[in-house]
Design an enzyme around this catalytic site. Sequence first.
Site, PDB file in Angstrom:
ATOM      1  CE1 TYR A  98       1.151   7.438  -6.882  1.00 51.16           C
ATOM      2  CE2 TYR A  98      -0.584   7.994  -8.445  1.00 51.16           C
ATOM      3  CZ  TYR A  98      -0.196   7.500  -7.213  1.00 51.16           C
ATOM      4  OH  TYR A  98      -1.144   7.071  -6.308  1.00 51.16           O
ATOM      5  CE  LYS A 158       0.434   4.000  -6.780  1.00 55.71           C
ATOM      6  NZ  LYS A 158       0.460   3.118  -5.593  1.00 55.71           N
ATOM      7  CB  ALA A 218       4.822   5.153 -15.794  1.00 55.18           C
ATOM      8  CG  ASN A 248      -1.461   1.350   1.580  1.00 57.29           C
ATOM      9  OD1 ASN A 248      -2.412   1.826   0.976  1.00 57.29           O
ATOM     10  ND2 ASN A 248      -0.832   2.015   2.559  1.00 57.29           N
ATOM     11  CB  SER A 291      -3.409   4.991  -8.567  1.00 54.36           C
ATOM     12  OG  SER A 291      -4.058   6.198  -8.904  1.00 54.36           O
TER      13      SER A 291
HETATM   14  P1  NAD Z   1      -0.506   8.476   2.836  1.00 56.83           P
HETATM   15  O1  NAD Z   1       0.595   9.403   2.499  1.00 56.83           O
HETATM   16  O2  NAD Z   1      -1.587   8.917   3.744  1.00 56.83           O
HETATM   17  O3  NAD Z   1       0.115   7.118   3.417  1.00 56.83           O
HETATM   18  C1  NAD Z   1       1.193   6.508   2.760  1.00 56.83           C
HETATM   19  C2  NAD Z   1       2.055   5.801   3.783  1.00 56.83           C
HETATM   20  O4  NAD Z   1       3.146   5.208   3.066  1.00 56.83           O
HETATM   21  C3  NAD Z   1       2.673   6.757   4.828  1.00 56.83           C
HETATM   22  O5  NAD Z   1       2.528   6.219   6.119  1.00 56.83           O
HETATM   23  C4  NAD Z   1       4.134   6.854   4.407  1.00 56.83           C
HETATM   24  O6  NAD Z   1       5.018   7.074   5.488  1.00 56.83           O
HETATM   25  C5  NAD Z   1       4.347   5.482   3.779  1.00 56.83           C
HETATM   26  N1  NAD Z   1       5.483   5.491   2.858  1.00 56.83           N
HETATM   27  C6  NAD Z   1       5.770   6.399   1.883  1.00 56.83           C
HETATM   28  N2  NAD Z   1       6.929   6.095   1.305  1.00 56.83           N
HETATM   29  C7  NAD Z   1       7.392   4.969   1.909  1.00 56.83           C
HETATM   30  C8  NAD Z   1       8.554   4.179   1.744  1.00 56.83           C
HETATM   31  N3  NAD Z   1       9.504   4.486   0.860  1.00 56.83           N
HETATM   32  N4  NAD Z   1       8.700   3.083   2.539  1.00 56.83           N
HETATM   33  C9  NAD Z   1       7.758   2.773   3.461  1.00 56.83           C
HETATM   34  N5  NAD Z   1       6.644   3.489   3.668  1.00 56.83           N
HETATM   35  C10 NAD Z   1       6.471   4.580   2.899  1.00 56.83           C
HETATM   36  O7  NAD Z   1      -1.101   7.972   1.430  1.00 56.83           O
HETATM   37  P2  NAD Z   1      -2.484   7.289   0.998  1.00 56.83           P
HETATM   38  O8  NAD Z   1      -3.244   8.296   0.253  1.00 56.83           O
HETATM   39  O9  NAD Z   1      -3.091   6.574   2.139  1.00 56.83           O
HETATM   40  O10 NAD Z   1      -1.921   6.276  -0.096  1.00 56.83           O
HETATM   41  C11 NAD Z   1      -1.938   4.864   0.067  1.00 56.83           C
HETATM   42  C12 NAD Z   1      -1.820   4.232  -1.314  1.00 56.83           C
HETATM   43  O11 NAD Z   1      -2.954   4.590  -2.116  1.00 56.83           O
HETATM   44  C13 NAD Z   1      -0.577   4.682  -2.096  1.00 56.83           C
HETATM   45  O12 NAD Z   1      -0.038   3.580  -2.803  1.00 56.83           O
HETATM   46  C14 NAD Z   1      -1.142   5.692  -3.089  1.00 56.83           C
HETATM   47  O13 NAD Z   1      -0.365   5.787  -4.245  1.00 56.83           O
HETATM   48  C15 NAD Z   1      -2.502   5.085  -3.363  1.00 56.83           C
HETATM   49  N6  NAD Z   1      -3.479   6.059  -3.896  1.00 56.83           N
HETATM   50  C16 NAD Z   1      -3.849   7.145  -3.167  1.00 56.83           C
HETATM   51  C17 NAD Z   1      -4.759   8.056  -3.715  1.00 56.83           C
HETATM   52  C18 NAD Z   1      -5.191   9.300  -2.967  1.00 56.83           C
HETATM   53  O14 NAD Z   1      -5.860  10.156  -3.593  1.00 56.83           O
HETATM   54  N7  NAD Z   1      -4.880   9.452  -1.695  1.00 56.83           N
HETATM   55  C19 NAD Z   1      -5.284   7.833  -4.991  1.00 56.83           C
HETATM   56  C20 NAD Z   1      -4.892   6.709  -5.698  1.00 56.83           C
HETATM   57  C21 NAD Z   1      -3.980   5.814  -5.131  1.00 56.83           C
END
Ligand code: NAD
Length: 253
Positions: free
Chosen positions: A154, A158, A156, A89, A141
């Site tokens: 990003y 995903k 690419a 995640n 995503s």
């Molecule tokens: P968030 O920033 O709230 O949480 C992400 C977590 O990942 C954080 O705790 C961060 O510390 C951790 N993290 C980041 N880089 C890291 C690394 N190198 N090693 C270990 N941990 C790491 O983000 P979110 O919105 O909850 O995103 C969760 C997932 O959902 C991600 O993969 C994101 O790409 C995907 N996503 C989010 C959205 C959105 O709009 N929020 C949309 C599509 C996809």
Amino acid sequence: MRGLSGKRVILTGGGSGIGRSIALRFAEEGADVAIFDLDLDGGEETIQMIKDAKGKATAYKVDISDRAQIDTAVAAFEKGGPVDILVNNAGWDRMVTFLETDVDFWKKVIDINLYGPLHMHHAVLPGMVKNGGGRIINISSDAGRVGSSGEAVYSACKGGIISFSKTVARELARAGVQVNVVCPGPTDTPLFAAVAVGDTGAKIAEGLKRAIPMRRLADPSDFPGIVCFLASDDAGFITGQTISVSGGLTMHG
Ligand code: NAD
């Protein structure tokens, strides 16, 4: 949810947003959750929430772009028993048009969003295969399915995770490993706040809400249901699939 009690789960990025919400649900279902997060404070906060609810969980400080850190943490968690479920995640993103980016930026985005999940699969799969199987759920995503302005690299990564997951699902189906993908749409989390910043960000958020048929951003609580379902006995014949959780923003035939 059937069959999650006692399961051993590794979840990356469980210290915030979507990952925290998923971690709390797995723990509620009786699973033993290992949170791998770069932000140990965020991971520990989630652990405390789980412990307050009498659940079982441990946080490991892991940068998923660093294979050595992953191997150390996986080995430590595997001392307590094999890993049944892996949820990839953790992710990172910033909104910049492609022509404004440079190789250092590409490298950071790719290291976290593509190499990170690849390393996690490579570290955890041998144990799963030896143990007769397992479940992997990759958080991609909608940007990986349809693209997204300002998120070329990003997107690419995903998109790569979607086709990678289908391939691994084929390669390991007979070993009992099932791999599926969940694609969030725009979700109200700290990551979204960091990507959609200031007045422009507020306009982007409003525009997205108008474009989403269900007229709201996703909330982290929209994800644990589908992720725990894909990890459960009820999803015993589902593999290589990709499901969007985006209020109808994207629809695929
Ligand atoms: P968030 O920033 O709230 O949480 C992400 C977590 O990942 C954080 O705790 C961060 O510390 C951790 N993290 C980041 N880089 C890291 C690394 N190198 N090693 C270990 N941990 C790491 O983000 P979110 O919105 O909850 O995103 C969760 C997932 O959902 C991600 O993969 C994101 O790409 C995907 N996503 C989010 C959205 C959105 O709009 N929020 C949309 C599509 C996809």
